[in-house]
Write a protein that holds these residues in place. Structure first.
Motif, PDB file in Angstrom:
ATOM      1  N   LEU A 119       0.830  -1.207   0.000  1.00  0.00           N
ATOM      2  CA  LEU A 119       0.000   0.000   0.000  1.00  0.00           C
ATOM      3  C   LEU A 119       0.867   1.261   0.000  1.00  0.00           C
ATOM      4  CD1 LEU A 119      -2.888  -0.924   2.465  1.00  0.00           C
ATOM      5  CD2 LEU A 119      -2.832  -1.099  -0.033  1.00  0.00           C
ATOM      6  N   ASP A 120       1.957   1.239   0.750  1.00  0.00           N
ATOM      7  CA  ASP A 120       2.848   2.401   0.772  1.00  0.00           C
ATOM      8  C   ASP A 120       3.522   2.605  -0.579  1.00  0.00           C
ATOM      9  OD1 ASP A 120       2.200   2.852   3.393  1.00  0.00           O
ATOM     10  OD2 ASP A 120       4.046   2.011   4.229  1.00  0.00           O
TER      11      ASP A 120
ATOM     12  N   TYR B  86      -2.425  -2.874  -8.218  1.00  0.00           N
ATOM     13  CA  TYR B  86      -3.180  -1.659  -7.946  1.00  0.00           C
ATOM     14  C   TYR B  86      -3.016  -0.719  -9.135  1.00  0.00           C
ATOM     15  CZ  TYR B  86      -3.177  -3.399  -3.163  1.00  0.00           C
ATOM     16  OH  TYR B  86      -3.345  -4.187  -2.063  1.00  0.00           O
ATOM     17  N   MET B  87      -4.008   0.129  -9.357  1.00  0.00           N
ATOM     18  CA  MET B  87      -4.008   1.016 -10.518  1.00  0.00           C
ATOM     19  C   MET B  87      -4.444   2.418 -10.088  1.00  0.00           C
ATOM     20  SD  MET B  87      -7.614  -0.049 -12.291  1.00  0.00           S
ATOM     21  CE  MET B  87      -9.122   0.423 -11.397  1.00  0.00           C
TER      22      MET B  87
ATOM     23  N   VAL C 241       4.017   5.385  -5.874  1.00  0.00           N
ATOM     24  CA  VAL C 241       4.106   5.259  -7.332  1.00  0.00           C
ATOM     25  C   VAL C 241       2.900   5.880  -8.023  1.00  0.00           C
ATOM     26  CG1 VAL C 241       4.129   3.605  -9.247  1.00  0.00           C
ATOM     27  CG2 VAL C 241       5.564   3.202  -7.237  1.00  0.00           C
ATOM     28  N   LEU C 242       1.704   5.616  -7.504  1.00  0.00           N
ATOM     29  CA  LEU C 242       0.481   6.023  -8.171  1.00  0.00           C
ATOM     30  C   LEU C 242      -0.112   7.312  -7.625  1.00  0.00           C
ATOM     31  CD1 LEU C 242      -1.230   2.490  -8.247  1.00  0.00           C
ATOM     32  CD2 LEU C 242       0.141   3.553 -10.058  1.00  0.00           C
ATOM     33  N   GLY C 243       0.156   7.587  -6.358  1.00  0.00           N
ATOM     34  CA  GLY C 243      -0.463   8.720  -5.683  1.00  0.00           C
ATOM     35  C   GLY C 243      -0.331  10.063  -6.382  1.00  0.00           C
ATOM     36  N   PRO C 244       0.831  10.369  -7.000  1.00  0.00           N
ATOM     37  CA  PRO C 244       0.953  11.681  -7.640  1.00  0.00           C
ATOM     38  C   PRO C 244      -0.006  11.915  -8.796  1.00  0.00           C
ATOM     39  CG  PRO C 244       3.122  10.736  -7.214  1.00  0.00           C
ATOM     40  CD  PRO C 244       2.118   9.657  -6.931  1.00  0.00           C
ATOM     41  N   ASN C 245      -0.640  10.862  -9.322  1.00  0.00           N
ATOM     42  CA  ASN C 245      -1.479  11.016 -10.507  1.00  0.00           C
ATOM     43  C   ASN C 245      -2.923  10.567 -10.297  1.00  0.00           C
ATOM     44  OD1 ASN C 245       0.508  11.947 -12.631  1.00  0.00           O
ATOM     45  ND2 ASN C 245       1.549  10.122 -11.845  1.00  0.00           N
TER      46      ASN C 245
END
Length: 286
Positions: free
Chosen positions: A97-98, A223-224, A103-107
């Motif tokens: 999750l971290d 995760y996506m 990786v994905l959080g900025p977008n």
């Protein structure tokens, strides 16, 4: 002759930033000691009725997907609805999750589960063709952000002979039309309870199982970006009657949340009657 590529091995208790740095540099990393034997045995026990069911190697949407997985691979989908231990120990594992957040959080406003399957690769299974998981969204133009974070969890010792995942380190930085040479593949050999974690832009594929009588069980969990459509319809795979028994964060990851981009100047995605489905689960409206 060029040396064969290798993947870095780290332990699950090593600093998060070290795992993140290797993942960013190589596009993949093996993290050992994520799950103990007791957890693995419990999950396998919960999933055994589905893995052993007739037709578990024939649950494919069309001939192309059937060829991709092969007739010697048994497939169990929708793991969140079939194994409470999978949800508690794998789906909600803090390291994954971290990493997904980094990786994905900025977008995106939040990320979601793309797919959660168990694949049991049997004797005689051929190697998958090399691919990038992100290419399921082939209509997204390049250049594009990282759209997916994937992982394969070893439920037995993964060796080359039994079909360990083959990964091409560094391929996440390649042009889309570059094809890997044989020496550029690394075999994700790792002990049971380990995970190979890789970016959706990294070339990889399951290896061939050349043994005569050994099966290779493993989880694929990815995760996506939360605003994409997932490969698996997770709200149907884990319907409300089951979803309401799961932790709130699991419900959100499985699509019972809204993608709330209001603070970014956007809007809501995934609402039901202008409400958050997870709230409706809690109140009994859903």
């Amino acid at each position: 002759m060029a040396p064969k590529a290798e993947l870095a091995h780290l332990k699950s208790d090593e600093p998060f930033e070290q795992v993140r740095e290797v993942l960013d540099a190589d596009g993949a990393v093996i993290v050992e000691d994520c799950f103990g034997a007791e957890v693995i045995d419990q999950i396998l026990s919960e999933l055994a009725p589905y893995a052993d069911a007739p037709g578990a190697n024939q649950t494919h949407i069309n001939p192309s997907i059937a060829a991709f997985f092969g007739e010697h691979t048994r497939h169990v989908s929708g793991l969140a609805s079939k194994s409470p231990t999978f949800v508690a120990e794998v789906l909600l594992h803090p390291l994954m999750l971290d990493l997904a957040a980094a990786v994905l959080g900025p977008n995106c406003a939040d990320f979601q589960v793309n797919v959660a399957h168990m694949l049991v690769v049997g004797p005689g299974a051929q190697a998958q063709f090399p691919h990038r998981d992100e290419d399921v969204w082939v209509h997204m133009p390049r250049p594009r952000p990282e759209m997916e974070l994937s992982s394969v969890t070893a439920l037995c010792d993964f060796t080359q002979e039994i079909g360990a995942t083959r990964v091409v380190p560094g391929s996440h930085r390649w042009e889309s039309d570059r094809r890997p040479e044989p020496h550029e593949f690394a075999d994700a050999e790792m002990p049971a309870g380990s995970r190979v974690i890789y970016l959706g832009s990294t070339i990889h594929g399951a290896g061939a199982n050349t043994t005569e009588d050994r099966h290779r069980p493993g989880f694929h969990l990815s995760y996506m970006l939360g605003w994409l459509r997932s490969e698996e319809n997770n709200c149907l795979a884990t319907p409300p009657d089951i979803a309401r028994t799961l932790p709130r964060r699991a419900q959100e990851l499985l699509g019972y949340d809204v993608h709330d981009a209001i603070e970014d100047g956007g809007g809501y995605l995934g609402a039901l009657d202008l409400k958050i489905p997870a709230d409706m689960l809690a109140s009994g409206q859903l």
